[in-house]
Structure formats: C-alpha cells, structure tokens
Design an enzyme around this catalytic site. Structure first.
Site, PDB file in Angstrom:
ATOM      1  N   ARG A  47       6.560  -9.500 -26.812  1.00 27.85           N
ATOM      2  CA  ARG A  47       6.462  -8.179 -26.172  1.00 27.85           C
ATOM      3  C   ARG A  47       7.270  -7.125 -26.926  1.00 27.85           C
ATOM      4  O   ARG A  47       6.959  -5.929 -26.865  1.00 27.85           O
ATOM      5  CB  ARG A  47       6.949  -8.244 -24.727  1.00 27.85           C
ATOM      6  CG  ARG A  47       6.082  -9.085 -23.835  1.00 27.85           C
ATOM      7  CD  ARG A  47       6.751  -9.267 -22.470  1.00 27.85           C
ATOM      8  NE  ARG A  47       6.081 -10.288 -21.693  1.00 27.85           N
ATOM      9  CZ  ARG A  47       6.350 -11.578 -21.752  1.00 27.85           C
ATOM     10  NH1 ARG A  47       7.304 -12.029 -22.555  1.00 27.85           N
ATOM     11  NH2 ARG A  47       5.691 -12.442 -21.014  1.00 27.85           N
ATOM     12  N   LYS A  91      -8.850  -6.875 -20.103  1.00 27.00           N
ATOM     13  CA  LYS A  91      -8.552  -8.266 -19.747  1.00 27.00           C
ATOM     14  C   LYS A  91      -9.871  -9.008 -19.559  1.00 27.00           C
ATOM     15  O   LYS A  91     -10.837  -8.449 -19.073  1.00 27.00           O
ATOM     16  CB  LYS A  91      -7.736  -8.344 -18.464  1.00 27.00           C
ATOM     17  CG  LYS A  91      -6.405  -7.672 -18.556  1.00 27.00           C
ATOM     18  CD  LYS A  91      -5.467  -8.450 -19.427  1.00 27.00           C
ATOM     19  CE  LYS A  91      -4.105  -7.795 -19.455  1.00 27.00           C
ATOM     20  NZ  LYS A  91      -3.204  -8.397 -20.364  1.00 27.00           N
TER      21      LYS A  91
END
Length: 95
Positions: A47, A91
């Site tokens: 991240r 997604k």
C-alpha cells in the site's frame, strides 16, 4: 492503518488524557520522496507505493482543488477521475 498514517503525517489536534489525536495528513505531506520507504517501514506493505504515487498524482492534477471538484461531479465522472490514481480500479466479483 489510517490512524498510523495520521500519526506519522498529520498535524496534532488534541491530547485527551494519554491519547494524542492527529488530523488526516494533507496530500502534500504524503507526496514527499521519503513517504513510500517510511510507510513500508511502518508496515504498510504494498500500500505504501500506492499512497505515495496517488498523493503525487493528486498534486499533479491540482491537489486539494481537484479533490474538491470531485464532490460536485456526477458519481460516474467522479469514479472515472478517481480511477486515474494508482491502485484504484474496478473490483471484480467472483461468485
């Protein structure tokens, strides 16, 4: 992770008892060259790259002004704009 991000880069806003609270960091604080390595060291893993690269991209696109413009956009336009940031995409659902 959000709390850790705030503690590392946000401005201190209050201390109540033994707990110190920090504001969410400005984009400019997350776009500094040391951020990715610092976040990796703090346990952000993969991240870290996306946070740093997204902050840089937001700065490139106008910073806070760009972010504020998103609020007035129709949902699909705002979504399209956000998907320009590294690490943000559609997604996929698997059934």
């Amino acid at each position: 992770m959000v709390e850790k991000l705030c503690t590392m880069y946000g401005e201190k806003i209050a201390t109540i008892g033994n707990t110190t609270y920090h504001d969410f960091p400005p984009v400019s604080a997350l776009a500094k060259v040391t951020v990715e390595n610092d976040l990796r060291s703090a346990g952000f893993g993969y991240r870290a790259k996306f946070i740093y690269q997204s902050a840089c991209k937001i700065e490139e696109m106008g910073g806070t002004i760009w972010l504020e413009k998103l609020q007035d956009m129709p949902y699909l336009k705002a979504k399209s704009e956000l998907m320009k940031l590294p690490g943000i995409g559609a997604k996929v659902r698997y059934s």
